[in-house]
Design a protein around this motif. Sequence first.
Motif, mmCIF file in Angstrom:
data_model
loop_
_atom_site.group_PDB
_atom_site.id
_atom_site.type_symbol
_atom_site.label_atom_id
_atom_site.label_comp_id
_atom_site.label_asym_id
_atom_site.label_seq_id
_atom_site.Cartn_x
_atom_site.Cartn_y
_atom_site.Cartn_z
ATOM 1 N N ASP A 145 131.105 102.239 -94.669
ATOM 2 C CA ASP A 145 131.422 103.093 -93.730
ATOM 3 C C ASP A 145 131.121 102.677 -92.519
ATOM 4 N N VAL A 146 132.270 102.244 -91.978
ATOM 5 C CA VAL A 146 132.228 101.656 -90.481
ATOM 6 C C VAL A 146 131.793 102.515 -89.469
ATOM 7 N N ASN A 147 131.887 103.946 -89.949
ATOM 8 C CA ASN A 147 131.586 104.663 -88.630
ATOM 9 C C ASN A 147 129.803 105.008 -88.716
ATOM 10 N N HIS A 148 129.170 104.269 -89.717
ATOM 11 C CA HIS A 148 127.730 104.345 -89.815
ATOM 12 C C HIS A 148 127.131 103.355 -89.390
ATOM 13 N N LEU A 149 127.578 102.338 -88.928
ATOM 14 C CA LEU A 149 127.275 100.950 -88.733
ATOM 15 C C LEU A 149 126.662 100.889 -87.070
ATOM 16 N N THR A 181 134.626 99.469 -101.728
ATOM 17 C CA THR A 181 135.385 100.726 -101.302
ATOM 18 C C THR A 181 134.867 100.899 -99.703
ATOM 19 N N THR A 182 135.644 101.635 -99.198
ATOM 20 C CA THR A 182 135.529 102.017 -97.725
ATOM 21 C C THR A 182 135.728 103.576 -97.359
ATOM 22 N N HIS A 183 134.823 103.665 -96.290
ATOM 23 C CA HIS A 183 134.932 104.981 -95.564
ATOM 24 C C HIS A 183 135.481 104.647 -94.066
ATOM 25 N N ILE A 184 136.715 105.198 -93.807
ATOM 26 C CA ILE A 184 137.238 104.708 -92.302
ATOM 27 C C ILE A 184 137.358 106.143 -91.263
ATOM 28 N N SER A 185 136.521 105.650 -90.393
ATOM 29 C CA SER A 185 136.804 106.595 -89.344
ATOM 30 C C SER A 185 136.094 105.859 -88.048
ATOM 31 N N ASP A 186 136.015 106.706 -86.701
ATOM 32 C CA ASP A 186 135.769 106.104 -85.520
ATOM 33 C C ASP A 186 134.499 106.672 -84.997
ATOM 34 N N ASN A 187 133.865 106.076 -83.969
ATOM 35 C CA ASN A 187 132.530 106.752 -83.438
ATOM 36 C C ASN A 187 132.607 106.282 -81.898
ATOM 37 N N ASP A 188 131.704 106.854 -81.357
ATOM 38 C CA ASP A 188 131.222 106.615 -79.707
ATOM 39 C C ASP A 188 130.357 105.635 -79.417
ATOM 40 N N CYS A 230 126.559 102.664 -96.827
ATOM 41 C CA CYS A 230 125.762 102.225 -95.560
ATOM 42 C C CYS A 230 125.681 103.525 -94.716
ATOM 43 N N LEU A 231 124.489 103.572 -94.350
ATOM 44 C CA LEU A 231 124.245 105.016 -93.492
ATOM 45 C C LEU A 231 123.470 104.828 -91.997
ATOM 46 N N PRO A 232 123.671 105.918 -91.287
ATOM 47 C CA PRO A 232 123.262 105.791 -89.831
ATOM 48 C C PRO A 232 121.776 106.340 -89.719
ATOM 49 N N ARG A 233 121.211 106.272 -88.321
ATOM 50 C CA ARG A 233 120.072 106.627 -87.882
ATOM 51 C C ARG A 233 119.100 105.877 -88.890
ATOM 52 N N THR A 234 118.273 106.914 -89.183
ATOM 53 C CA THR A 234 116.821 106.291 -90.143
ATOM 54 C C THR A 234 117.289 106.222 -91.733
ATOM 55 N N TRP A 292 135.752 110.346 -86.158
ATOM 56 C CA TRP A 292 137.096 110.442 -85.490
ATOM 57 C C TRP A 292 138.095 109.563 -86.113
ATOM 58 N N MET A 293 139.333 109.727 -85.702
ATOM 59 C CA MET A 293 140.466 108.943 -86.105
ATOM 60 C C MET A 293 140.234 107.782 -85.506
ATOM 61 N N PRO A 294 140.445 106.380 -86.360
ATOM 62 C CA PRO A 294 140.586 105.258 -85.964
ATOM 63 C C PRO A 294 141.473 105.045 -84.556
ATOM 64 N N GLY A 295 140.548 104.262 -83.529
ATOM 65 C CA GLY A 295 141.429 104.214 -82.597
ATOM 66 C C GLY A 295 140.880 105.108 -81.395
ATOM 67 N N GLU A 296 140.123 106.281 -81.744
ATOM 68 C CA GLU A 296 139.709 107.333 -80.717
ATOM 69 C C GLU A 296 138.434 106.915 -80.372
ATOM 70 N N GLY A 297 137.594 105.941 -80.788
ATOM 71 C CA GLY A 297 136.239 105.522 -80.357
ATOM 72 C C GLY A 297 136.380 103.981 -79.981
ATOM 73 N N ILE A 298 135.085 103.357 -80.371
ATOM 74 C CA ILE A 298 134.750 102.031 -79.755
ATOM 75 C C ILE A 298 134.853 101.256 -80.608
ATOM 76 N N ILE A 299 135.220 101.409 -82.195
ATOM 77 C CA ILE A 299 135.167 100.362 -83.096
ATOM 78 C C ILE A 299 136.328 99.285 -82.484
ATOM 79 N N ALA A 300 135.983 98.175 -82.707
ATOM 80 C CA ALA A 300 137.096 97.184 -82.593
ATOM 81 C C ALA A 300 137.857 96.825 -83.848
ATOM 82 N N TRP A 301 138.863 97.682 -84.173
ATOM 83 C CA TRP A 301 139.689 97.633 -85.379
ATOM 84 C C TRP A 301 140.162 96.303 -85.940
#
Length: 268
Positions: free
Chosen positions: A185-189, A207-214, A157-161, A221-230
């Motif tokens: 990829d939770v960072n892309h949703l 499979t997964t890609h795990i990181s955080d975003n704003d 799964c990918l972001p933006r357009t 970002w490292m999980p927990g450094e952004g807004i994702i509800a882990w």
Amino acid sequence: MEHDFANKSAPRSWKVGTSFSLANPIDLVAVKEAGLECIELTWQPLRLSDRDVRLACDEVVNKARELGIELWSLHIPFGTEWDPSSPDAAVRERVVSQVRAVLSSADAWNIRTAVIHPSWEPVPAEERSRRLEFARQTLGVLSREAAELGVKLAAECLPRTCLGRSADEMDYLLADNPELGVCCDVNHLFQEPPQQFIERLGGRIVTTHISDNDGTDEKHWMPGEGIIAWDEVIEALAKTGYRGPIVHEVRKPDPFRLAENWRKVLKS
């Protein structure tokens, strides 16, 4: 897609790993010492010849095997010349040929999962439906060829357009392609909360890609450094019976910090 959640998995049983890029390699000994169990191999954004890629990857593969680190997945290169949704039929034909060669290498390295981007960007709004159909067709061909090699192809799964930015679009790409899986990829949703995407696609996530975003764009970002509800993301993966690894895809990964951070995420 409805689930009865009878096949719930245990998050503490999931393997934990990290992306490993030839462009910015990390110490595999540190990966092992930190307790990480698997890696995803990529060489993006390097533009290497097939021979250079093979030789460099051979070294990583051999070193990882010596250390007992699982080579879980391979990330197929992405960009204009690797776009399975390209409106140019000649480009799509080249994509199939190029990805076929990468899948053959994955098979030789005994890597059984390959992650692919459904598109490059930008994708103009007026071309979106047509490009989705091109991507579905191309990914169908590639996922069937991958399956013949014993490799699971997973559309990310990918972001933006980009294509595949929502559960609806991913459902479209998966339709009539039973061999195709999903890399979540939770960072892309951003079209819906990651946990809703996960519950909707359920068992197709391999499979997964795990990181955080704003909350506005990918940040890695490292999980927990952004807004994702882990807590909700982990619960959704567990409910849908996910049993693949947690593959971190953060910028400048430190294996020890990744391992410790994930333990904190689970405790919280």
